[in-house]
Design an enzyme around this catalytic site. Structure first.
Site, PDB file in Angstrom:
ATOM      1  N   LYS A  73       0.521   3.894  -2.188  1.00 15.58           N
ATOM      2  CA  LYS A  73      -0.411   5.226  -2.566  1.00 15.58           C
ATOM      3  C   LYS A  73       0.537   5.732  -3.595  1.00 15.58           C
ATOM      4  O   LYS A  73       0.652   7.061  -3.396  1.00 15.58           O
ATOM      5  CB  LYS A  73      -0.896   5.914  -1.305  1.00 15.58           C
ATOM      6  CG  LYS A  73      -1.878   5.249  -0.352  1.00 15.58           C
ATOM      7  CD  LYS A  73      -2.765   5.884   0.153  1.00 15.58           C
ATOM      8  CE  LYS A  73      -3.683   5.051   0.927  1.00 15.58           C
ATOM      9  NZ  LYS A  73      -3.513   4.196   1.856  1.00 15.58           N
TER      10      LYS A  73
ATOM     11  N   ASP B 224       0.980  -0.993   0.110  1.00 15.32           N
ATOM     12  CA  ASP B 224       0.011   0.109   0.011  1.00 15.32           C
ATOM     13  C   ASP B 224       0.846   1.395   0.086  1.00 15.32           C
ATOM     14  O   ASP B 224       1.286   1.932   1.017  1.00 15.32           O
ATOM     15  CB  ASP B 224      -0.833   0.063   1.393  1.00 15.32           C
ATOM     16  CG  ASP B 224      -1.900   1.108   1.361  1.00 15.32           C
ATOM     17  OD1 ASP B 224      -1.786   2.039   0.218  1.00 15.32           O
ATOM     18  OD2 ASP B 224      -2.644   1.341   2.345  1.00 15.32           O
TER      19      ASP B 224
ATOM     20  N   GLY C 213     -13.933   3.956  12.246  1.00 14.14           N
ATOM     21  CA  GLY C 213     -15.240   4.259  12.453  1.00 14.14           C
ATOM     22  C   GLY C 213     -16.208   3.618  11.465  1.00 14.14           C
ATOM     23  O   GLY C 213     -17.405   3.578  11.613  1.00 14.14           O
TER      24      GLY C 213
ATOM     25  N   SER D  76     -18.088   0.535   9.311  1.00 12.96           N
ATOM     26  CA  SER D  76     -18.604  -0.917   9.928  1.00 12.96           C
ATOM     27  C   SER D  76     -18.251  -1.861   8.532  1.00 12.96           C
ATOM     28  O   SER D  76     -18.671  -1.621   7.476  1.00 12.96           O
ATOM     29  CB  SER D  76     -19.933  -0.750  10.051  1.00 12.96           C
ATOM     30  OG  SER D  76     -20.878  -1.793   9.551  1.00 12.96           O
ATOM     31  N   ALA D  77     -17.842  -3.075   9.138  1.00 15.96           N
ATOM     32  CA  ALA D  77     -17.618  -3.968   7.812  1.00 15.96           C
ATOM     33  C   ALA D  77     -18.723  -4.479   7.186  1.00 15.96           C
ATOM     34  O   ALA D  77     -18.849  -4.686   6.165  1.00 15.96           O
ATOM     35  CB  ALA D  77     -16.801  -5.389   8.605  1.00 15.96           C
TER      36      ALA D  77
END
Lengths: 215, 215
Positions: free
Chosen positions: A64, A62, A177, A179-180
């Site tokens: 970027k 990762d 914050g 949610s999966a």
């Protein structure tokens, strides 16, 4: 790449110590389809950490990536040559830069994942308005997938409407914050989770708890 | 940071070998006010290359940082802790990410340079339209300077009108087709040059030739 969907979870191995990284990768590999490694760990532990972690699970670097085409290619060659199965690049730098990454990934039989937008508040400023166009660019470049924030399921839906069957991998679950479950319901293929697992007293138990919520 | 303007030139040390990097930095240090190092060299040679090169000249770590605030901070801490005097970050990831870099640079007494746009063709797609706003964000964050392309002197003028007395460092001279003189006339403070010097038969002679054209 070598990633097969079993759990739908990708571990963001956001630690700085080589030993801790290897310990966590070894104990958690069963719960995750891939392990995502970023620059903080690579800078601290050296490029070799990629091949070490890839013994446990396919590694997504990762980085970027966001430079001119020639530099992007050189960066891809290094991390894919070191054993990463996938690499994450920004689309913001434009089509020639992204194609340089896609071409290099193709040469290594690896997967390119393209950032459409991100999970932090500042991503709304410049990236949000460009996200749909960047997702289209990812499709045009033949990327394997895109990265879209679990913190904004409505944006995952929008990105899904553009990228068709392409993979969507989704960070921001837990510490940030998101949610999966709602990210998966919105169309994400893989959930990326890091700090909420790694910083838990019992990372393996925490990973299994998360798995039980989504499987 | 430690950079003092003597020649107005910054060397882009775009090589992959540690030995070649140190040889070039040693022989060329007199002609350059700073040496810019990117990820290809750092990945190939390890983070230690920063402290090794900084013995010859102040090092600007050209990482084009573009991640969430926490990751940006971790990346800055690594390269500034290794001895870099400055670091280059993208603005398109937004104000919170850029502030994380600015704060970390401040803690190390180092300089943050912010990319407004870039010298390759693809930079016109997403970055060009956002360049002015990104330059304003660089000012708001208290950056030491911005990066603006020598390939487009008219854009340097536009960026100068926004950033006031802030430094402008300008890549794209030589291999990418930009002219040092026109970039300086347009308002750049420093010219970044790499391949046209490094790939010359006699890099030192080539550097002195460039210097004679601009001093």
């Amino acid at each position: 790449m070598d990633m097969k969907r079993k759990t739908g979870l990708i571990l963001a191995l956001d630690v700085l110590s080589r030993e801790r990284a290897i310990d966590l990768a070894t104990s958690l590999a069963d719960c995750f389809d891939a392990i995502k490694i970023g620059y903080p760990l690579i800078l601290a532990a050296g490029l070799e950490i990629i091949s070490e972690i890839s013994k446990q699970a396919p590694v997504i670097a990762d980085l970027k990536i966001a430079d001119i085409p020639n530099t992007d290619r050189l960066i891809c060659e290094q991390v894919l040559g070191a054993g990463a199965s996938g690499v994450i690049a920004h689309a913001f730098t434009g089509s020639d830069s992204l194609r340089a990454c896609a071409n290099c990934a193709g040469q290594f039989g690896a997967d390119l994942f393209v950032v459409t937008e991100m999970s932090h508040p500042g991503a709304r400023e410049f990236m949000g308005p460009a996200a749909a166009d960047m997702a289209r660019l990812a499709v045009d470049c033949g990327a394997a997938g895109v990265v879209a924030p679990a913190t904004r399921p409505e944006r995952i839906k929008m990105i899904r409407s553009i990228v068709g069957q392409m993979l969507i991998i989704s960070p921001g679950v837990g510490a940030q914050g998101g949610s999966a479950k709602s990210a998966l319901q919105a169309g994400a293929d893989y959930i990326i989770v890091g700090r909420s697992i790694i910083d838990a007293d019992d990372p393996e138990a925490k990973a299994r708890e998360l798995l039980s919520q989504i499987l």
